[in-house]
Design a protein around this motif. Structure first.
Motif, mmCIF file in Angstrom:
data_model
loop_
_atom_site.group_PDB
_atom_site.id
_atom_site.type_symbol
_atom_site.label_atom_id
_atom_site.label_comp_id
_atom_site.label_asym_id
_atom_site.label_seq_id
_atom_site.Cartn_x
_atom_site.Cartn_y
_atom_site.Cartn_z
ATOM 1 N N LEU A 1 -13.209 -32.034 -0.226
ATOM 2 C CA LEU A 1 -12.783 -30.652 -0.319
ATOM 3 C C LEU A 1 -11.274 -30.588 -0.491
ATOM 4 N N VAL A 2 -10.824 -29.836 -1.487
ATOM 5 C CA VAL A 2 -9.396 -29.736 -1.795
ATOM 6 C C VAL A 2 -8.869 -28.405 -1.286
ATOM 7 N N PRO A 3 -7.899 -28.407 -0.381
ATOM 8 C CA PRO A 3 -7.376 -27.139 0.156
ATOM 9 C C PRO A 3 -6.759 -26.266 -0.937
ATOM 10 N N ILE A 4 -7.007 -24.971 -0.837
ATOM 11 C CA ILE A 4 -6.402 -23.995 -1.746
ATOM 12 C C ILE A 4 -5.948 -22.800 -0.920
ATOM 13 N N SER A 5 -4.749 -22.293 -1.207
ATOM 14 C CA SER A 5 -4.253 -21.124 -0.484
ATOM 15 C C SER A 5 -3.813 -20.067 -1.480
ATOM 16 N N VAL B 1 -6.703 -15.106 -10.588
ATOM 17 C CA VAL B 1 -6.236 -15.389 -9.228
ATOM 18 C C VAL B 1 -5.189 -16.495 -9.262
ATOM 19 N N ASN B 2 -4.107 -16.273 -8.558
ATOM 20 C CA ASN B 2 -3.048 -17.277 -8.482
ATOM 21 C C ASN B 2 -2.991 -17.854 -7.078
ATOM 22 N N ALA B 3 -2.907 -19.170 -7.009
ATOM 23 C CA ALA B 3 -3.004 -19.848 -5.717
ATOM 24 C C ALA B 3 -2.218 -21.150 -5.760
ATOM 25 N N GLY C 1 -12.292 -20.901 8.479
ATOM 26 C CA GLY C 1 -11.262 -19.915 8.173
ATOM 27 C C GLY C 1 -10.295 -20.320 7.083
ATOM 28 N N LYS C 2 -10.505 -21.481 6.489
ATOM 29 C CA LYS C 2 -9.636 -21.944 5.406
ATOM 30 C C LYS C 2 -10.448 -22.099 4.134
ATOM 31 N N PHE C 3 -9.748 -22.060 2.988
ATOM 32 C CA PHE C 3 -10.431 -22.100 1.703
ATOM 33 C C PHE C 3 -10.240 -23.458 1.038
ATOM 34 N N TYR C 4 -11.289 -23.862 0.314
ATOM 35 C CA TYR C 4 -11.282 -25.176 -0.325
ATOM 36 C C TYR C 4 -11.934 -25.102 -1.709
ATOM 37 N N ILE C 5 -11.504 -26.016 -2.572
ATOM 38 C CA ILE C 5 -12.179 -26.240 -3.845
ATOM 39 C C ILE C 5 -13.122 -27.420 -3.664
ATOM 40 N N LEU D 1 -15.350 -22.309 -4.958
ATOM 41 C CA LEU D 1 -14.444 -21.885 -3.892
ATOM 42 C C LEU D 1 -15.267 -21.640 -2.643
ATOM 43 N N ARG D 2 -14.971 -22.417 -1.597
ATOM 44 C CA ARG D 2 -15.736 -22.315 -0.346
ATOM 45 C C ARG D 2 -14.788 -22.069 0.822
ATOM 46 N N GLU D 3 -15.350 -21.638 1.908
ATOM 47 C CA GLU D 3 -14.578 -21.406 3.132
ATOM 48 C C GLU D 3 -15.134 -22.278 4.243
#
Length: 358
Positions: free
Chosen positions: A85-89, A44-46, A74-78, A69-71
């Motif tokens: 929590l670190v945002p990941i898209s 997976v590339n993000a 509606g947004k995803f985080y590490i 990887l959590r949600e």
């Protein structure tokens, strides 16, 4: 979050992958049916805090990763367990073309797509296969026809024209044959697009093929040394080690002569060889104008080294920091090479080049 923290998180994700919460995975696989595909090219590339990252989610080691990887809303985080929590898209999926490109192409950043039209390799034989390689042997021992690849890309580029292209894959028949096969694809792409094309291949025995790749329209070349010590390479890459160490450097010099300084790069794998061997080799590479890419070893389920430990993130940080300093010293800006090297999603030296010692 500071740059040092970013480097630590990215090193951890590159080396250890991410453990995807079950419900998050169910949601993402509906949006991206290939989300749980195994292997290096299909990881997976993000984007994490402004930096591209290629992260494994489907391998056995991923399920043991300390990163989750959590949600949330509606947004995803590490979640690395620190309480922050670190945002990941994830990058947008590619438009559908109803061609083979829908299977082959993956967005490795918001500007780069990678295709491996060859999933067969002349070294994928008993006693010859690279022990870190996760390409799975199949009954189909041929490549996707070049015309199908470039015509599929033509349809894709009619829908979106923002991507550069990275071409690679297993070595079809032999390095010279692979170079000629990739040339066919490149010439086809050049019939409708001037997008940068980065080409990843083993050094051809006939070095004039490097000239021909440039003339066909390649923008840059990636020729992967992978293991610094010729003796250790015989053990890890018994087939590919038949290419003499000296020939790699002859190919690098020919490539720099034809493409220019900073247009040739080479992967070295951290975690399966001594860190200082990698550092010393990178000094030789950068001195002649080659951009090293340091990729951490990961024990992919389908590789022979599946039971070996993954690269320690501390090793990746150590080597990448050294290489970033070398790039600055030699004036080798990763942006000189469009495609895979500029993307920087699989490695950290680009981050250290941009941000000093972090």
């Amino acid at each position: 979050m500071d740059c040092k923290k970013l480097a630590e998180i990215k090193a951890g994700l590159l080396c250890l992958g991410v453990n995807v919460d079950e419900e998050v995975g169910k949601k993402l696989v509906k949006e991206r049916p290939y989300f749980y595909d195994k292997g290096f090219v299909h990881a997976v590339n993000a984007n994490v805090l402004g930096s591209n990252v290629c992260v494994s989610v489907a391998e056995r080691f991923s399920h043991k990763s300390p990163y989750h990887l959590r949600e949330k809303d509606g947004k995803f985080y590490i979640d690395d367990g620190s309480g922050e929590l670190v945002p990941i898209s994830l990058f947008d999926d590619l438009p559908k073309t109803d061609t083979v490109v829908d299977i082959l192409a993956r967005p490795h950043s918001n500007r780069v797509i990678s295709l491996w039209p060859s999933l067969v390799c002349c070294y994928d034989k008993p006693g010859l296969k690279c022990k870190f390689c996760s390409i799975k042997t199949t009954d189909v021992q041929t490549v996707v026809p070049a015309e199908e690849v470039w015509k599929g890309l033509k349809k894709l580029f009619e829908l979106t024209d923002k991507y550069s292209v990275n071409l690679g894959g297993g070595t079809y028949k032999n390095p010279d044959n692979m170079a000629r096969y990739l040339m066919e694809i490149i010439r086809g792409i050049r019939s409708f697009s001037n997008t940068p094309i980065s080409v990843e291949l083993a050094p051809p025995s006939d070095l004039s093929l490097i000239d021909e790749l440039k003339e066909a329209g390649a923008s840059s070349l990636i020729m992967n040394l992978e293991v610094a010590s010729p003796e250790l390479k015989k053990e890890i890459c018994p087939g590919k080690s038949s290419i003499p160490y000296e020939h790699y450097y002859a190919a690098f010099r020919r490539g720099i002569e034809k493409f220019g300084k900073g247009k040739i790069s080479s992967v070295l794998i951290a975690g399966i060889q001594p860190d200082d061997d990698v550092v010393n080799e990178c000094e030789k590479l950068t001195a002649i104008g080659v951009l090293p890419t340091i990729i951490p070893f990961k024990s992919m389920d389908d590789c022979e080294f599946r039971d070996k430990p993954n690269c320690d993130p501390r090793s990746l940080l150590y080597v990448s920091r050294k290489v970033g300093a070398m790039l600055r010293k030699e004036g080798l800006n990763p942006d000189l090479q469009e495609g895979c090297t500029k993307c920087g999603g699989c490695s950290l030296e680009t981050n250290f080049y941009e941000n000093g010692n972090l």
